[in-house]
Design a protein around this motif. Structure first.
Motif, PDB file in Angstrom:
ATOM      1  N   GLY A 235      39.659  38.458  56.256  1.00  0.00           N
ATOM      2  CA  GLY A 235      38.375  39.069  56.650  1.00  0.00           C
ATOM      3  C   GLY A 235      37.356  39.019  55.519  1.00  0.00           C
ATOM      4  O   GLY A 235      36.251  38.466  55.676  1.00  0.00           O
ATOM      5  N   PRO A 236      37.704  39.589  54.337  1.00  0.00           N
ATOM      6  CA  PRO A 236      36.781  39.523  53.204  1.00  0.00           C
ATOM      7  C   PRO A 236      36.404  38.088  52.823  1.00  0.00           C
ATOM      8  O   PRO A 236      35.265  37.850  52.405  1.00  0.00           O
ATOM      9  CB  PRO A 236      37.571  40.192  52.068  1.00  0.00           C
ATOM     10  CG  PRO A 236      38.470  41.148  52.762  1.00  0.00           C
ATOM     11  CD  PRO A 236      38.843  40.485  54.059  1.00  0.00           C
ATOM     12  N   LEU A 237      37.318  37.136  52.997  1.00  0.00           N
ATOM     13  CA  LEU A 237      36.981  35.734  52.681  1.00  0.00           C
ATOM     14  C   LEU A 237      35.843  35.243  53.570  1.00  0.00           C
ATOM     15  O   LEU A 237      34.926  34.574  53.098  1.00  0.00           O
ATOM     16  CB  LEU A 237      38.212  34.830  52.861  1.00  0.00           C
ATOM     17  CG  LEU A 237      39.238  34.831  51.734  1.00  0.00           C
ATOM     18  CD1 LEU A 237      40.381  33.869  52.050  1.00  0.00           C
ATOM     19  CD2 LEU A 237      38.576  34.465  50.403  1.00  0.00           C
TER      20      LEU A 237
ATOM     21  N   ALA B 252      32.447  38.522  62.629  1.00  0.00           N
ATOM     22  CA  ALA B 252      33.051  37.318  62.037  1.00  0.00           C
ATOM     23  C   ALA B 252      34.174  37.712  61.080  1.00  0.00           C
ATOM     24  O   ALA B 252      35.236  37.089  61.050  1.00  0.00           O
ATOM     25  CB  ALA B 252      31.985  36.513  61.301  1.00  0.00           C
ATOM     26  N   HIS B 253      33.953  38.788  60.314  1.00  0.00           N
ATOM     27  CA  HIS B 253      34.967  39.324  59.391  1.00  0.00           C
ATOM     28  C   HIS B 253      36.238  39.676  60.160  1.00  0.00           C
ATOM     29  O   HIS B 253      37.337  39.280  59.781  1.00  0.00           O
ATOM     30  CB  HIS B 253      34.357  40.548  58.699  1.00  0.00           C
ATOM     31  CG  HIS B 253      35.306  41.333  57.848  1.00  0.00           C
ATOM     32  ND1 HIS B 253      35.205  41.379  56.479  1.00  0.00           N
ATOM     33  CD2 HIS B 253      36.358  42.121  58.168  1.00  0.00           C
ATOM     34  CE1 HIS B 253      36.169  42.150  56.000  1.00  0.00           C
ATOM     35  NE2 HIS B 253      36.882  42.626  57.007  1.00  0.00           N
ATOM     36  N   GLU B 254      36.066  40.386  61.281  1.00  0.00           N
ATOM     37  CA  GLU B 254      37.231  40.798  62.080  1.00  0.00           C
ATOM     38  C   GLU B 254      37.927  39.598  62.708  1.00  0.00           C
ATOM     39  O   GLU B 254      39.151  39.591  62.842  1.00  0.00           O
ATOM     40  CB  GLU B 254      36.817  41.795  63.163  1.00  0.00           C
ATOM     41  CG  GLU B 254      36.425  43.163  62.625  1.00  0.00           C
ATOM     42  CD  GLU B 254      37.420  43.743  61.639  1.00  0.00           C
ATOM     43  OE1 GLU B 254      38.639  43.642  61.883  1.00  0.00           O
ATOM     44  OE2 GLU B 254      36.984  44.279  60.602  1.00  0.00           O
ATOM     45  N   PHE B 255      37.145  38.597  63.103  1.00  0.00           N
ATOM     46  CA  PHE B 255      37.775  37.392  63.654  1.00  0.00           C
ATOM     47  C   PHE B 255      38.572  36.673  62.575  1.00  0.00           C
ATOM     48  O   PHE B 255      39.588  36.033  62.873  1.00  0.00           O
ATOM     49  CB  PHE B 255      36.745  36.472  64.319  1.00  0.00           C
ATOM     50  CG  PHE B 255      36.563  36.789  65.774  1.00  0.00           C
ATOM     51  CD1 PHE B 255      37.532  36.431  66.694  1.00  0.00           C
ATOM     52  CD2 PHE B 255      35.456  37.479  66.218  1.00  0.00           C
ATOM     53  CE1 PHE B 255      37.392  36.751  68.032  1.00  0.00           C
ATOM     54  CE2 PHE B 255      35.303  37.808  67.553  1.00  0.00           C
ATOM     55  CZ  PHE B 255      36.274  37.439  68.466  1.00  0.00           C
ATOM     56  N   GLY B 256      38.144  36.787  61.320  1.00  0.00           N
ATOM     57  CA  GLY B 256      38.920  36.228  60.210  1.00  0.00           C
ATOM     58  C   GLY B 256      40.320  36.819  60.219  1.00  0.00           C
ATOM     59  O   GLY B 256      41.326  36.099  60.212  1.00  0.00           O
ATOM     60  N   HIS B 257      40.405  38.175  60.290  1.00  0.00           N
ATOM     61  CA  HIS B 257      41.717  38.850  60.347  1.00  0.00           C
ATOM     62  C   HIS B 257      42.493  38.406  61.594  1.00  0.00           C
ATOM     63  O   HIS B 257      43.660  38.065  61.521  1.00  0.00           O
ATOM     64  CB  HIS B 257      41.547  40.363  60.464  1.00  0.00           C
ATOM     65  CG  HIS B 257      40.999  41.028  59.244  1.00  0.00           C
ATOM     66  ND1 HIS B 257      41.581  40.912  58.014  1.00  0.00           N
ATOM     67  CD2 HIS B 257      39.933  41.857  59.085  1.00  0.00           C
ATOM     68  CE1 HIS B 257      40.889  41.633  57.137  1.00  0.00           C
ATOM     69  NE2 HIS B 257      39.884  42.210  57.761  1.00  0.00           N
ATOM     70  N   SER B 258      41.793  38.436  62.741  1.00  0.00           N
ATOM     71  CA  SER B 258      42.464  38.243  64.026  1.00  0.00           C
ATOM     72  C   SER B 258      43.021  36.837  64.195  1.00  0.00           C
ATOM     73  O   SER B 258      44.127  36.662  64.698  1.00  0.00           O
ATOM     74  CB  SER B 258      41.493  38.517  65.173  1.00  0.00           C
ATOM     75  OG  SER B 258      40.971  39.806  65.029  1.00  0.00           O
TER      76      SER B 258
ATOM     77  N   PHE C 149      33.248  47.135  49.559  1.00  0.00           N
ATOM     78  CA  PHE C 149      33.785  48.329  50.225  1.00  0.00           C
ATOM     79  C   PHE C 149      35.162  48.047  50.821  1.00  0.00           C
ATOM     80  O   PHE C 149      36.106  48.821  50.643  1.00  0.00           O
ATOM     81  CB  PHE C 149      32.810  48.785  51.325  1.00  0.00           C
ATOM     82  CG  PHE C 149      33.350  49.916  52.165  1.00  0.00           C
ATOM     83  CD1 PHE C 149      33.519  51.174  51.615  1.00  0.00           C
ATOM     84  CD2 PHE C 149      33.687  49.714  53.495  1.00  0.00           C
ATOM     85  CE1 PHE C 149      34.027  52.214  52.374  1.00  0.00           C
ATOM     86  CE2 PHE C 149      34.199  50.750  54.258  1.00  0.00           C
ATOM     87  CZ  PHE C 149      34.365  52.005  53.691  1.00  0.00           C
ATOM     88  N   ASN C 150      35.290  46.908  51.493  1.00  0.00           N
ATOM     89  CA  ASN C 150      36.566  46.604  52.154  1.00  0.00           C
ATOM     90  C   ASN C 150      37.688  46.317  51.182  1.00  0.00           C
ATOM     91  O   ASN C 150      38.854  46.436  51.534  1.00  0.00           O
ATOM     92  CB  ASN C 150      36.404  45.425  53.114  1.00  0.00           C
ATOM     93  CG  ASN C 150      35.973  45.891  54.483  1.00  0.00           C
ATOM     94  OD1 ASN C 150      36.724  46.560  55.178  1.00  0.00           O
ATOM     95  ND2 ASN C 150      34.753  45.579  54.855  1.00  0.00           N
ATOM     96  N   LEU C 151      37.344  45.924  49.970  1.00  0.00           N
ATOM     97  CA  LEU C 151      38.410  45.597  49.016  1.00  0.00           C
ATOM     98  C   LEU C 151      38.848  46.808  48.193  1.00  0.00           C
ATOM     99  O   LEU C 151      39.727  46.696  47.346  1.00  0.00           O
ATOM    100  CB  LEU C 151      37.989  44.432  48.113  1.00  0.00           C
ATOM    101  CG  LEU C 151      38.019  43.069  48.824  1.00  0.00           C
ATOM    102  CD1 LEU C 151      37.627  41.954  47.868  1.00  0.00           C
ATOM    103  CD2 LEU C 151      39.380  42.770  49.439  1.00  0.00           C
TER     104      LEU C 151
ATOM    105  N   LEU D  85      41.802  50.286  54.558  1.00  0.00           N
ATOM    106  CA  LEU D  85      40.833  49.242  54.204  1.00  0.00           C
ATOM    107  C   LEU D  85      41.604  47.974  53.823  1.00  0.00           C
ATOM    108  O   LEU D  85      42.786  48.034  53.488  1.00  0.00           O
ATOM    109  CB  LEU D  85      39.966  49.709  53.031  1.00  0.00           C
ATOM    110  CG  LEU D  85      39.066  50.920  53.299  1.00  0.00           C
ATOM    111  CD1 LEU D  85      38.380  51.353  52.023  1.00  0.00           C
ATOM    112  CD2 LEU D  85      38.032  50.581  54.369  1.00  0.00           C
ATOM    113  N   ASP D  86      40.917  46.833  53.836  1.00  0.00           N
ATOM    114  CA  ASP D  86      41.597  45.562  53.558  1.00  0.00           C
ATOM    115  C   ASP D  86      42.270  45.570  52.184  1.00  0.00           C
ATOM    116  O   ASP D  86      43.388  45.094  52.023  1.00  0.00           O
ATOM    117  CB  ASP D  86      40.595  44.408  53.630  1.00  0.00           C
ATOM    118  CG  ASP D  86      40.027  44.267  55.026  1.00  0.00           C
ATOM    119  OD1 ASP D  86      40.714  44.689  55.980  1.00  0.00           O
ATOM    120  OD2 ASP D  86      38.911  43.749  55.157  1.00  0.00           O
ATOM    121  N   GLY D  87      41.568  46.136  51.185  1.00  0.00           N
ATOM    122  CA  GLY D  87      42.139  46.205  49.844  1.00  0.00           C
ATOM    123  C   GLY D  87      43.415  47.050  49.850  1.00  0.00           C
ATOM    124  O   GLY D  87      44.369  46.767  49.130  1.00  0.00           O
TER     125      GLY D  87
HETATM  126 ZN    ZN Z   1      38.614  43.741  57.112  1.00  0.00          ZN
END
Ligand code: ZN
Length: 382
Positions: free
Chosen positions: A112-114, A65-71, A153-155, A161-163
């Motif tokens: 993604g993080p959202l 779901a996180h990756e679909f947020g980005h995509s 971790f991602n931030l 990484l997303d951050g």
């Molecule tokens: Zn991400």
């Protein structure tokens, strides 16, 4: 990164890298042997394992779901997403190109993080409110905490990484220089990688805790990913201002579509420099039938060389992206990635074939550009 394709959602392929199975097994094992039995010692072994497996699979779904947020944000910005691959550091959405402004990059990175924050809040809220059963509450609570850790971790501000992407967008906005912003944020990414490895080492040596191996592994993966991104950006930078005409090969001869592979290998593609040759059309209207490269010979079965023909292994004309000599090299590379092919034809404005570009031409060009140029011919004795 390539993985095993497991399905398709919203028009995007979902794949898993072999390293992801390691994560799954590790998590299921850790949950079934540590977390759940410690918290709920009265559960039977069967219950513990069922709950641990369910929790691990739901964690897998929330990473997706996180990756679909980005995509989905990327796609809404006109950037096609080729696929989503889950691997040891979580997931990666493979975009066909990079966002073209810092604002878009930041929005894409934070999406993604959202999603993970929403999943964490929803799971923890449900765990808090639901009266039971105990197993369901346990899974929800675990999902909430795991997603919160995923967000933290991602931030971390180290690319990729997303951050780190948010950091790159910020530096990009400040310096107006994307490649410098990439260089800095990948350096921070590498620093975090080394920090993870050091932390893991301390945990093993001082604490005697073998869980440190995990941190070392994550750190190492992070360093590799940062390195790969830095290299790719540098390559794109060196290709700036280079056009298709520079990379193009002019055909020295043509192959007949009916020629056997034996014949093609012995007679035409034997010369190491002749990596690819155009194939004559089978009808009068077309200008070319396709393009065959030495690579196609390697892919074909050796024992069928006397029966298989050029037309059986070539890339046929409709599958070949066509560019003009003026097309920028970086755009050609992008087109190859989008069309999932390794070769393109170069045509003039009338659609007539001028030559072709094989994917190897890029690395040959970049390697040649790296070598110092000889300034003067060797001196001769007077
Ligand atoms: Zn991400």
């Amino acid at each position: 990164m390539t993985g095993i394709r497991i399905g398709r959602l919203f028009g995007i392929d979902v794949a898993v890298h072999p390293s992801w199975f390691l994560v799954l097994v590790f998590f299921a094992f850790a949950l079934a042997n540590g977390f759940f039995p410690n918290t709920y010692p009265h559960w039977s072994v069967a219950t513990t394992w069922t709950v641990a497996t369910a929790a691990t699979l739901l964690l897998f779904v929330s990473v997706l779901a996180h990756e679909f947020g980005h995509s989905l944000v990327a796609r809404s910005q006109g950037i096609p997403v080729r696929n989503i691959t889950l691997f040891i550091l979580g997931g990666v959405a493979q975009l066909t190109r990079e966002p073209d402004s810092p604002g878009r990059e930041a929005w894409m990175a934070i999406a993604g993080p959202l999603v993970s924050v929403a999943v964490a809040a929803g799971s923890l809220g449900a765990a808090w409110l639901l009266p039971g059963p105990e197993q369901l509450v346990a899974v929800l609570a675990y999902l909430g905490v795991a997603n919160a850790i995923l967000v933290v971790f991602n931030l971390l501000p180290g690319f990729p990484l997303d951050g780190g992407r948010v950091l790159r967008a910020l530096l990009w906005r400040i310096t107006h220089d994307r490649s410098r912003a990439t260089a800095w944020s990948t350096t921070v990414g590498r620093a975090f990688g080394w920090a993870f490895m050091a932390l893991g080492g301390v945990q093993i040596l001082v604490g005697g805790n073998l869980g440190g191996i995990w941190l070392i592994f994550i750190g190492w993966m992070l360093i590799q990913a940062a390195k790969a991104t830095a290299q790719q950006t540098m390559a794109e930078e060196r290709l700036a201002g280079v056009s298709a005409a520079t990379l193009m090969t002019t055909p020295e001869s043509w192959l007949s579509p009916y020629m056997t592979l034996d014949w093609a290998a012995r007679d035409r593609l034997r010369d190491w420099d002749t990596r690819c040759l155009p194939v004559s059309p089978e009808d009068a209207e077309s200008e070319y039938g396709g393009l065959m490269c030495a690579r196609d010979l390697q892919r074909a079965a050796r024992e069928r060389y006397d029966r298989d023909r050029v037309r059986d292994v070539m890339t046929p004309a409709p599958k070949l992206p066509a560019v003009t000599p003026e097309t920028e090299a970086a755009d050609v590379l992008r087109l190859l990635r989008e069309r999932e092919t390794d070769r393109a034809v170069v045509v003039d404005r009338g659609g007539h074939l001028l030559g072709f570009i094989d994917v190897d031409a890029f690395s040959r060009y970049l390697n040649a550009a790296r070598r110092p140029r000889r300034l003067s011919p060797p001196s001769t004795a007077a």
